[in-house]
Design an enzyme around this catalytic site. Structure first.
Site, PDB file in Angstrom:
ATOM      1  N   GLU A   1       8.186 -15.006 -11.929  1.00 30.05           N
ATOM      2  CA  GLU A   1       7.823 -14.021 -10.912  1.00 30.05           C
ATOM      3  C   GLU A   1       8.829 -12.872 -10.913  1.00 30.05           C
ATOM      4  O   GLU A   1      10.036 -13.078 -10.899  1.00 30.05           O
ATOM      5  CB  GLU A   1       7.795 -14.700  -9.540  1.00 30.05           C
ATOM      6  CG  GLU A   1       7.371 -13.793  -8.410  1.00 30.05           C
ATOM      7  CD  GLU A   1       7.333 -14.507  -7.069  1.00 30.05           C
ATOM      8  OE1 GLU A   1       6.785 -13.937  -6.116  1.00 30.05           O
ATOM      9  OE2 GLU A   1       7.859 -15.646  -6.975  1.00 30.05           O
TER      10      GLU A   1
ATOM     11  N   LYS B   1      -1.420 -10.917  -6.438  1.00 32.50           N
ATOM     12  CA  LYS B   1      -1.304 -12.062  -5.532  1.00 32.50           C
ATOM     13  C   LYS B   1      -2.136 -11.872  -4.263  1.00 32.50           C
ATOM     14  O   LYS B   1      -2.092 -10.825  -3.631  1.00 32.50           O
ATOM     15  CB  LYS B   1       0.165 -12.288  -5.175  1.00 32.50           C
ATOM     16  CG  LYS B   1       0.430 -13.566  -4.416  1.00 32.50           C
ATOM     17  CD  LYS B   1       1.924 -13.766  -4.166  1.00 32.50           C
ATOM     18  CE  LYS B   1       2.200 -15.066  -3.441  1.00 32.50           C
ATOM     19  NZ  LYS B   1       3.633 -15.247  -3.129  1.00 32.50           N
TER      20      LYS B   1
ATOM     21  N   CYS C   1       3.680 -18.167  -7.049  1.00 33.90           N
ATOM     22  CA  CYS C   1       4.504 -18.819  -6.031  1.00 33.90           C
ATOM     23  C   CYS C   1       3.674 -19.637  -5.050  1.00 33.90           C
ATOM     24  O   CYS C   1       3.078 -20.648  -5.390  1.00 33.90           O
ATOM     25  CB  CYS C   1       5.348 -17.756  -5.323  1.00 33.90           C
ATOM     26  SG  CYS C   1       6.575 -18.426  -4.173  1.00 33.90           S
TER      27      CYS C   1
END
Length: 508
Positions: free
Chosen positions: A272, A333, A385
């Site tokens: 990330e 995301k 995540c």
């Protein structure tokens, strides 16, 4: 006429036992993995709560939640205190608010339990699994959701693991709670020496635990014949310098150096925000990567995205992952972390304390129904995540894809339980979907997870290294990918409809 006995109140012994019973559930998760404590915890909770007046069940549930979240997710203190530039007293207060706030979900679920079952112990035992699972489900989406510490997650190495591709983590939780309720039901029967009902209950309760291991050999998906060679780089960049402008170039150089001997692998994964500058400013870095990659190689990296959003009708930042080389695609995301990636009530909270002004805490949510990335001829579904914690989101997004990827930066949580729990959650998603998952992180735990949720290769935390191995592309969908958690949730709703206490008005 004698008065009927009054139900007991909540003594200090009850309060302590409920908090400890909630804390026992944390021990079912990584790194402890004492999965058998799940039913034990539920049994203790049920035995304490069955005699309580319905009005006390909210308080009882809240105490269970305090024990669970106080022991299981108080690691948020690390990110608030160490990386949020927040004083210790304020960090303790914010962590306490977080834990006690999450505990309200259990409190409200137990309040509904009391309303639906009233004083009937039989109804309470029958409704407990339904109330528990529906409470977890509400927690997964209300206020953006916090789908963490589901009891079923601890079964990734337990006897019920074989059922995960069929019923998912909510289904596993359902049966764990049933098992605990069965133990609680057996206790008064044993006291009255009614051994035959006890034997019948235990036998019924043990069936999934006994049959589950045999399902581990069932192949719900089909592995490809040719594996992909992979490399995943773990840069171990200190969180304190992650967004420091003076160190941005050094981070990119670190990952380029780790990849020096791996440019010809089929798939290369950086974690990330490994490239810590927006993609519209990273053209030279991306072009350099393209020149270094082998003709059949794809590099996938986390990178912030900046551009115009049609949904917001404005320019915005998004936490993203992109494929370079013999692959293509950009994923933005969708499930954002409160305070880490956006600040709720921003107009009032932003700037009050350092924690409300973390670097890159102004991301906006990516659009829904985004297509997977491509790696050669393979379809790869990425998750960034926190997103991997959502079972149905992962299952539905992964349909008809060949491989799962998750990237993360768990440096926010230091040496706490958080990163270890995060890896276990990723393992459950791989098990539910019958797919290999490649997990790339900044400081651990980088890992290859096979289609049975087992780790095949890993890099220890807090080391700078490159993981090398193979993953198999997969075809086909598991039953859970087709149905999601709806069978478990529907069964819970049916139980409530038919078991709840119903008041029938008198006929005029």
């Amino acid at each position: 006429m004698t008065d009927s006995p009054q139900p007991p109140g909540l003594s200090w012994l009850h309060i302590t036992a409920l908090v400890l019973a909630g804390g026992l559930q944390t021990l079912t998760f990584s790194p402890f993995n004492w999965w058998w404590l799940g039913p034990v915890s539920i049994a203790v909770i049920a035995l304490i709560c069955l005699p309580l007046a319905p009005r006390l069940l909210f308080r009882a549930g809240w105490l269970v939640g305090v024990g669970l979240f106080g022991s299981g997710v108080s690691w948020v203190y690390v990110s608030i205190s160490e990386y949020g530039n927040t004083s210790i007293p304020v960090s303790i207060i914010l962590t306490t608010i977080f834990v006690t706030g999450l505990a309200l979900f259990h409190g409200l679920a137990f309040w509904a339990w009391g309303k639906l079952a009233s004083d009937s112990k039989a109804r309470r035992l029958l409704l407990l699994p339904a109330i528990w699972v529906l409470g977890d489900w509400v927690r997964s989406w209300l206020l953006t959701g916090f789908p963490w510490l589901y009891l079923g997650t601890g079964q990734v190495d337990g006897p019920l693991a074989g059922y995960a591709p069929v019923v998912g983590v909510q289904g596993l939780t359902f049966w764990i709670v049933i098992s605990g309720a069965v133990i609680a039901a057996c206790y008064p029967l044993l006291q009255s020496k009614r051994y035959k009902p006890v034997a019948a209950l235990l036998l019924a309760g043990l069936i999934p635990w006994i049959t589950g291991p045999s399902l581990n050999n069932t192949q719900w998906t089909t592995l490809g014949e040719t594996p992909l060679t992979i490399s995943a780089m773990q840069g171990n960049v200190p969180q304190q310098i992650k967004w420091d402008p003076d160190f941005l170039k050094d981070q990119i150089v670190t990952y380029l150096g780790l990849t020096e001997d791996d440019w010809n692998r089929d798939l290369i994964l950086w974690p990330e925000t490994a490239i810590p500058i927006p993609q519209d400013q990273a053209g030279k870095v991306i072009d350099y990567i393209r020149t270094e990659l082998g003709s059949g190689s794809t590099l996938i990296t986390g990178i912030p995205w900046y551009g115009f959003s049609d949904e917001l009708e404005d320019f915005t930042y998004r936490n993203s992952i992109m494929a370079i080389g013999n692959g293509s695609g950009l994923y933005q995301k969708q499930k954002l972390v409160p305070f880490g990636e956006y600040v709720p009530l921003e107009q009032w909270l932003r700037g009050l304390i350092g924690f409300f002004n973390l670097p890159m805490s102004s991301f906006s949510r990516g659009p829904g129904n985004q297509p997977p990335l491509s790696v050669g001829d393979h379809r790869v579904m990425p998750f960034i995540c926190y997103e991997v914690a959502y079972p149905d989101f992962v299952a539905f997004s992964a349909r008809n894809t060949n491989l799962l990827i998750t990237i993360s930066n768990d440096g926010w949580f230091g040496h706490s339980l958080g990163p270890l729990q995060h890896l276990q959650i990723a393992r459950m998603r791989a098990l539910e979907t019958g797919r290999f998952m490649l997990r790339g992180t900044n400081n651990g735990i980088t890992a290859i997870i096979d289609h049975k949720g087992q780790i095949t290769e890993t890099i220890p935390q807090f080391t700078r290294d490159t993981l090398r191995g193979e993953v198999y592309p997969v075809s086909g969908n598991t039953p859970f990918m087709e149905s999601g958690s709806w069978p478990a949730l529907t069964l819970a709703a049916i139980l409530i409809v038919f078991v709840r206490k119903r008041t029938i008005p008198p006929i005029a």
